[in-house]
Design a protein around this motif. Structure first.
Motif, PDB file in Angstrom:
ATOM      1  N   PHE A 151       0.945  -1.321  -0.074  1.00 35.13           N
ATOM      2  CA  PHE A 151      -0.145   0.089   0.067  1.00 35.13           C
ATOM      3  C   PHE A 151       0.793   1.221   0.007  1.00 35.13           C
ATOM      4  O   PHE A 151       0.508   2.135  -0.798  1.00 35.13           O
ATOM      5  N   CYS A 155       1.100   4.185  -3.153  1.00 32.25           N
ATOM      6  CA  CYS A 155       0.905   5.756  -3.078  1.00 32.25           C
ATOM      7  C   CYS A 155       2.165   6.446  -3.298  1.00 32.25           C
ATOM      8  O   CYS A 155       1.905   7.597  -3.962  1.00 32.25           O
ATOM      9  N   MET A 218      -6.180  -3.642  -4.557  1.00 32.33           N
ATOM     10  CA  MET A 218      -5.457  -2.427  -3.955  1.00 32.33           C
ATOM     11  C   MET A 218      -5.422  -1.206  -5.029  1.00 32.33           C
ATOM     12  O   MET A 218      -6.016  -0.023  -4.735  1.00 32.33           O
ATOM     13  N   GLN A 219      -4.741  -1.645  -5.911  1.00 29.32           N
ATOM     14  CA  GLN A 219      -5.027  -0.438  -6.997  1.00 29.32           C
ATOM     15  C   GLN A 219      -6.360  -0.198  -7.660  1.00 29.32           C
ATOM     16  O   GLN A 219      -6.573   0.988  -8.108  1.00 29.32           O
ATOM     17  N   VAL A 222      -7.870   2.399  -4.519  1.00 33.84           N
ATOM     18  CA  VAL A 222      -7.340   3.650  -4.618  1.00 33.84           C
ATOM     19  C   VAL A 222      -7.566   4.353  -5.687  1.00 33.84           C
ATOM     20  O   VAL A 222      -7.638   5.625  -5.824  1.00 33.84           O
ATOM     21  N   PHE A 225     -10.940   5.737  -5.783  1.00 31.42           N
ATOM     22  CA  PHE A 225     -10.934   6.888  -4.663  1.00 31.42           C
ATOM     23  C   PHE A 225     -10.462   8.214  -5.438  1.00 31.42           C
ATOM     24  O   PHE A 225     -11.219   8.992  -5.311  1.00 31.42           O
ATOM     25  N   VAL A 226      -9.440   8.227  -6.047  1.00 36.64           N
ATOM     26  CA  VAL A 226      -9.006   9.403  -6.381  1.00 36.64           C
ATOM     27  C   VAL A 226      -9.505   9.898  -7.885  1.00 36.64           C
ATOM     28  O   VAL A 226      -9.387  10.826  -8.450  1.00 36.64           O
TER      29      VAL A 226
END
Length: 280
Positions: A151, A155, A218-219, A222, A225-226
């Motif tokens: 993670f 980021c 996870m990608q 994230v 979200f962005v």
């Protein structure tokens, strides 16, 4: 982490393998579209990256980790050719030269998609069965540490990619949005068969695959979200670039004294204000 026994060598190697894989196709396209990015560039980047990754990823993996006695390079590329290159080649032939096959696939596309996911799930299942059968050297704490590191790396890589893209493509926000996802995503559909082809006889192949299986969802989380924030940035930045270009155009017109008489006459003729027969 390995030197202080916080992470096993197999998990560390798995993280290196994950970093060497090409990008996923569908997820990059979906997130690029959601963020208002350049879809054409995303398609080219994903297709070209996966094509090159068939040959580049094994070279990177074996270059970083070394070639052990269990790895037969000729056998690895033969398996990759049979499992990855040959299906792509046959698919392209059917798509371009056999129209009935193309229509059949289009009609039952959702069923083919389900079959693809089931086959991938079965491959992952057999990989982990082999690892657990031989005994797994990593404990639960090390696996959670690996998840936290993945993670953190995601980021950091996304932040670094965004910074570089804003510097290199200052007036192209759509390319910035596409690059944010295209630089950081990893493919499971190609990654799992590739890892299995290289380390099929290695009992730790499950631990080599685990970091990729963590990175992939996870990608998505994230990225989802962005994406709205990136879409808002792209819209705002496009308006700013258009405004600046319009101001520069107006300044050029003012500096040159505005359009000449011939240009004005042509414009009026197009609008029907004067007749081109007036001169005669």
């Amino acid at each position: 982490m390995v030197s202080v026994n916080a992470l096993t060598q197999s998990l560390a190697d798995g993280m290196t393998i994950c970093a060497s894989l090409p990008i996923t196709i569908n997820m990059v396209l979906v997130l690029t579209k959601s963020a208002g990015g350049d879809e054409a560039a995303a398609i080219f980047n994903a297709a070209f990256g996966n094509l090159v990754g068939i040959f580049l990823s094994p070279a990177l993996i074996l270059g970083y980790l070394g070639v052990s006695g269990q790895v037969n390079m000729g056998n690895v590329f033969f398996k990759l050719g049979m499992r990855v290159v040959l299906p792509i080649f046959i698919g392209q032939i059917l798509q371009h030269f056999v129209p009935p096959a193309k229509e059949f696939v289009k009609q039952y596309k959702k069923y083919f998609k389900t079959a693809q996911e089931c086959c991938l799930l079965f491959i992952i299942y057999t990989v982990f069965c082999k690892t657990f059968l031989q005994g797994m050297e990593a404990d639960v704490g090390q696996i959670f540490l690996m998840i936290a590191l993945q993670f953190l790396m995601l980021c950091v890589v996304m932040t670094l990619a965004w910074t570089c893209l804003r510097l290199l493509f200052r007036n192209e926000p759509k390319l910035q949005a596409m690059g944010l996802f295209g630089c950081t995503h990893k493919t499971v559909a190609m990654g799992v068969p590739l890892i299995n082809a290289i380390y099929e006889s290695n009992p730790m192949v499950g631990l080599y695959t685990l970091p990729l299986l963590i990175w992939h969802p996870m990608q998505l989380v994230v990225g989802s979200f962005v994406a709205p924030y990136v879409a808002a940035y792209v819209q705002r930045r496009e308006e700013e670039v258009s405004s600046v270009l319009q101001e520069e155009k107006n300044e050029d017109d003012t500096t040159s004294g505005g359009p000449d008489e011939t240009t004005n006459k042509a414009i009026l003729m197009e609008q029907g204000v004067i007749d081109d027969k007036t001169d005669s």
